[in-house]
Design an enzyme around this catalytic site. Structure first.
Site, PDB file in Angstrom:
ATOM      1  N   SER A   1       0.834  -1.201   0.000  1.00 41.74           N
ATOM      2  CA  SER A   1       0.000   0.000   0.000  1.00 41.74           C
ATOM      3  C   SER A   1       0.865   1.245   0.000  1.00 41.74           C
ATOM      4  O   SER A   1       1.668   1.466   0.916  1.00 41.74           O
ATOM      5  CB  SER A   1      -0.898   0.011   1.241  1.00 41.74           C
ATOM      6  OG  SER A   1      -1.491   1.293   1.368  1.00 41.74           O
TER       7      SER A   1
ATOM      8  N   HIS B   1      -1.101  -1.199  -4.285  1.00 44.09           N
ATOM      9  CA  HIS B   1      -2.394  -0.933  -3.636  1.00 44.09           C
ATOM     10  C   HIS B   1      -2.521   0.568  -3.391  1.00 44.09           C
ATOM     11  O   HIS B   1      -1.683   1.176  -2.720  1.00 44.09           O
ATOM     12  CB  HIS B   1      -2.454  -1.710  -2.324  1.00 44.09           C
ATOM     13  CG  HIS B   1      -3.752  -1.632  -1.590  1.00 44.09           C
ATOM     14  ND1 HIS B   1      -4.811  -2.471  -1.856  1.00 44.09           N
ATOM     15  CD2 HIS B   1      -4.170  -0.814  -0.584  1.00 44.09           C
ATOM     16  CE1 HIS B   1      -5.817  -2.196  -1.036  1.00 44.09           C
ATOM     17  NE2 HIS B   1      -5.454  -1.184  -0.254  1.00 44.09           N
TER      18      HIS B   1
ATOM     19  N   ASP C   1      -4.925   3.546  -1.983  1.00 47.10           N
ATOM     20  CA  ASP C   1      -6.053   3.799  -1.079  1.00 47.10           C
ATOM     21  C   ASP C   1      -6.664   5.162  -1.351  1.00 47.10           C
ATOM     22  O   ASP C   1      -6.087   6.192  -0.997  1.00 47.10           O
ATOM     23  CB  ASP C   1      -5.572   3.735   0.375  1.00 47.10           C
ATOM     24  CG  ASP C   1      -5.255   2.323   0.827  1.00 47.10           C
ATOM     25  OD1 ASP C   1      -6.143   1.463   0.722  1.00 47.10           O
ATOM     26  OD2 ASP C   1      -4.117   2.085   1.276  1.00 47.10           O
TER      27      ASP C   1
ATOM     28  N   MET D   1      -9.373   7.783  -0.347  1.00 53.12           N
ATOM     29  CA  MET D   1     -10.235   8.119   0.808  1.00 53.12           C
ATOM     30  C   MET D   1     -10.826   9.509   0.599  1.00 53.12           C
ATOM     31  O   MET D   1     -10.124  10.419   0.169  1.00 53.12           O
ATOM     32  CB  MET D   1      -9.404   8.119   2.092  1.00 53.12           C
ATOM     33  CG  MET D   1      -8.672   6.821   2.365  1.00 53.12           C
ATOM     34  SD  MET D   1      -7.893   6.881   3.992  1.00 53.12           S
ATOM     35  CE  MET D   1      -6.893   5.381   3.912  1.00 53.12           C
TER      36      MET D   1
ATOM     37  N   HIS E   1      -8.280   0.653  -4.014  1.00 52.13           N
ATOM     38  CA  HIS E   1      -9.186   0.404  -2.887  1.00 52.13           C
ATOM     39  C   HIS E   1      -9.918   1.706  -2.585  1.00 52.13           C
ATOM     40  O   HIS E   1      -9.332   2.642  -2.046  1.00 52.13           O
ATOM     41  CB  HIS E   1      -8.352  -0.079  -1.685  1.00 52.13           C
ATOM     42  CG  HIS E   1      -9.148  -0.288  -0.437  1.00 52.13           C
ATOM     43  ND1 HIS E   1      -8.543  -0.423   0.799  1.00 52.13           N
ATOM     44  CD2 HIS E   1     -10.477  -0.404  -0.210  1.00 52.13           C
ATOM     45  CE1 HIS E   1      -9.483  -0.603   1.737  1.00 52.13           C
ATOM     46  NE2 HIS E   1     -10.660  -0.587   1.144  1.00 52.13           N
TER      47      HIS E   1
ATOM     48  N   MET F   1     -12.248   3.865  -0.596  1.00 52.49           N
ATOM     49  CA  MET F   1     -12.940   4.086   0.679  1.00 52.49           C
ATOM     50  C   MET F   1     -13.700   5.398   0.544  1.00 52.49           C
ATOM     51  O   MET F   1     -13.308   6.429   1.094  1.00 52.49           O
ATOM     52  CB  MET F   1     -11.916   4.112   1.821  1.00 52.49           C
ATOM     53  CG  MET F   1     -11.393   2.721   2.161  1.00 52.49           C
ATOM     54  SD  MET F   1      -9.835   2.745   3.048  1.00 52.49           S
ATOM     55  CE  MET F   1      -8.721   2.910   1.646  1.00 52.49           C
TER      56      MET F   1
ATOM     57  N   MET G   1     -11.279  -6.515   5.449  1.00 49.58           N
ATOM     58  CA  MET G   1     -10.450  -5.546   6.173  1.00 49.58           C
ATOM     59  C   MET G   1     -10.044  -6.120   7.532  1.00 49.58           C
ATOM     60  O   MET G   1     -10.889  -6.638   8.269  1.00 49.58           O
ATOM     61  CB  MET G   1     -11.217  -4.237   6.391  1.00 49.58           C
ATOM     62  CG  MET G   1     -11.455  -3.398   5.147  1.00 49.58           C
ATOM     63  SD  MET G   1      -9.953  -2.870   4.292  1.00 49.58           S
ATOM     64  CE  MET G   1      -9.110  -1.927   5.570  1.00 49.58           C
TER      65      MET G   1
ATOM     66  N   ASP H   1      -6.283  -6.719   4.312  1.00 45.60           N
ATOM     67  CA  ASP H   1      -5.700  -5.373   4.298  1.00 45.60           C
ATOM     68  C   ASP H   1      -5.791  -4.771   5.687  1.00 45.60           C
ATOM     69  O   ASP H   1      -6.889  -4.613   6.221  1.00 45.60           O
ATOM     70  CB  ASP H   1      -6.474  -4.524   3.273  1.00 45.60           C
ATOM     71  CG  ASP H   1      -5.960  -3.087   3.172  1.00 45.60           C
ATOM     72  OD1 ASP H   1      -4.886  -2.778   3.724  1.00 45.60           O
ATOM     73  OD2 ASP H   1      -6.660  -2.282   2.521  1.00 45.60           O
TER      74      ASP H   1
HETATM   75  C1  DX5 Z   1      -6.313   1.331   5.582  1.00 43.24           C
HETATM   76  C2  DX5 Z   1      -5.856   1.014   4.189  1.00 43.24           C
HETATM   77  C3  DX5 Z   1      -4.703   0.110   4.121  1.00 43.24           C
HETATM   78  C4  DX5 Z   1      -3.454   0.625   4.780  1.00 43.24           C
HETATM   79  C5  DX5 Z   1      -2.724  -0.551   5.352  1.00 43.24           C
HETATM   80  O1  DX5 Z   1      -7.567   1.922   5.540  1.00 43.24           O
HETATM   81  O2  DX5 Z   1      -6.898   0.433   3.450  1.00 43.24           O
HETATM   82  O3  DX5 Z   1      -4.441  -0.271   2.779  1.00 43.24           O
HETATM   83  O4  DX5 Z   1      -2.592   1.293   3.906  1.00 43.24           O
HETATM   84  O5  DX5 Z   1      -1.620  -0.091   6.044  1.00 43.24           O
HETATM   85  P1  DX5 Z   1      -0.824  -1.036   7.060  1.00 43.24           P
HETATM   86  O6  DX5 Z   1      -0.299  -2.174   6.278  1.00 43.24           O
HETATM   87  O7  DX5 Z   1       0.234  -0.134   7.590  1.00 43.24           O
HETATM   88  O8  DX5 Z   1      -1.812  -1.459   8.120  1.00 43.24           O
HETATM   89 ZN    ZN Z   2      -6.378  -0.451   1.485  1.00 45.05          ZN
END
Ligand code: DX5
Ligand code: ZN
Length: 219
Positions: free
Chosen positions: A6, A29, A31, A33, A62, A64, A133, A171
């Site tokens: 990620s 990956h 993210d 948001m 991903h 969110m 998750m 994840d």
């Molecule tokens: C959290 C994200 C993850 C995050 C994971 O909401 O979806 O992808 O980057 O990070 P680590 O591996 O540090 O928990």
């Molecule tokens: Zn993620």
């Protein structure tokens, strides 16, 4: 066994170089948001389009975000090879998954820790991946939630019964300490942010994670 580092844990001022550093992984990956579905804000479509152009490996997006029915297909049209939306936010998950596939992406459905899998098992024919998750979505660096492993097993069982190629992704808090139990439970795609970008050598961390997961493959 696939590793998807990620970039949430990467240096945002140097994303092209940070993607090059994980070139030995299977996916990058990304993210997205929106500060509504989760209490954090990262980046949106223009930045993801720029990442797709320079990434040496396919993009695992991903989302969110609220209202993925409206916003998710554009990520597939932009060339993200995998697009995952949260079922809690989707009004019409079946239509959305079909739209993602029609746009050429693998369609992924994500479940927050408090969301059960069973009500959505009927969607499997529409899906290429289910993301379980293992932290509350929103932030990197949180502690792994081992209590999500029964859900990983339930998804893997559904996939086995249904047949076909549906990947099971985990994840959140995935590291050398926690990846084995995920693999044993039936996960086959592993997202890791801090465990990869926090390591001195990202490529070595990816290789270590891959070896641990492979050794503990679900029977
Ligand atoms: C959290 C994200 C993850 C995050 C994971 O909401 O979806 O992808 O980057 O990070 P680590 O591996 O540090 O928990
Ligand atoms: Zn993620």
């Amino acid at each position: 066994m696939q590793i998807s580092p990620s970039i949430l844990a990467a240096d945002f001022a140097n994303l092209e170089a940070q993607l090059a550093a994980i070139g030995s992984a299977d996916w990058a990956h990304v993210d997205v948001m929106d500060n509504h579905f989760v209490p954090n804000l990262t980046f949106g479509l223009p930045v993801v389009e720029a990442l797709i152009k320079v990434s040496p490996i396919p993009i695992d997006c991903h989302l969110m975000i609220d209202d993925p029915d409206r916003w998710a297909p554009a990520y597939a049209e932009a060339g993200a090879q995998s697009v995952t939306f949260h079922v809690e936010a989707a009004a019409h998950p079946q239509q959305l998954a079909r739209a993602l596939r029609a746009a050429g992406a693998r369609a992924g459905l994500a479940l927050k820790p408090g969301t059960a899998w069973e009500p959505y098992a009927g969607l499997l024919p529409e899906l290429d991946m289910v993301l379980v998750m293992t932290v509350e979505p929103g932030f990197g660096g949180q502690s792994f939630m081992a209590d999500q492993m029964p859900k990983v097993r339930a998804v893997r069982d559904s996939v086995r019964r249904h047949g076909g190629e549906v990947w099971v992704q985990v994840d959140g808090g995935v590291s050398a300490e926690t990846i084995e139990q995920c693999a044993e439970a039936g996960a086959d795609v592993f997202v890791a942010g801090s465990a990869v970008y926090g390591a001195d050598d990202a490529a070595a961390a990816i290789a270590d994670l891959r070896a641990l997961a492979t050794r503990h493959t679900h029977a």
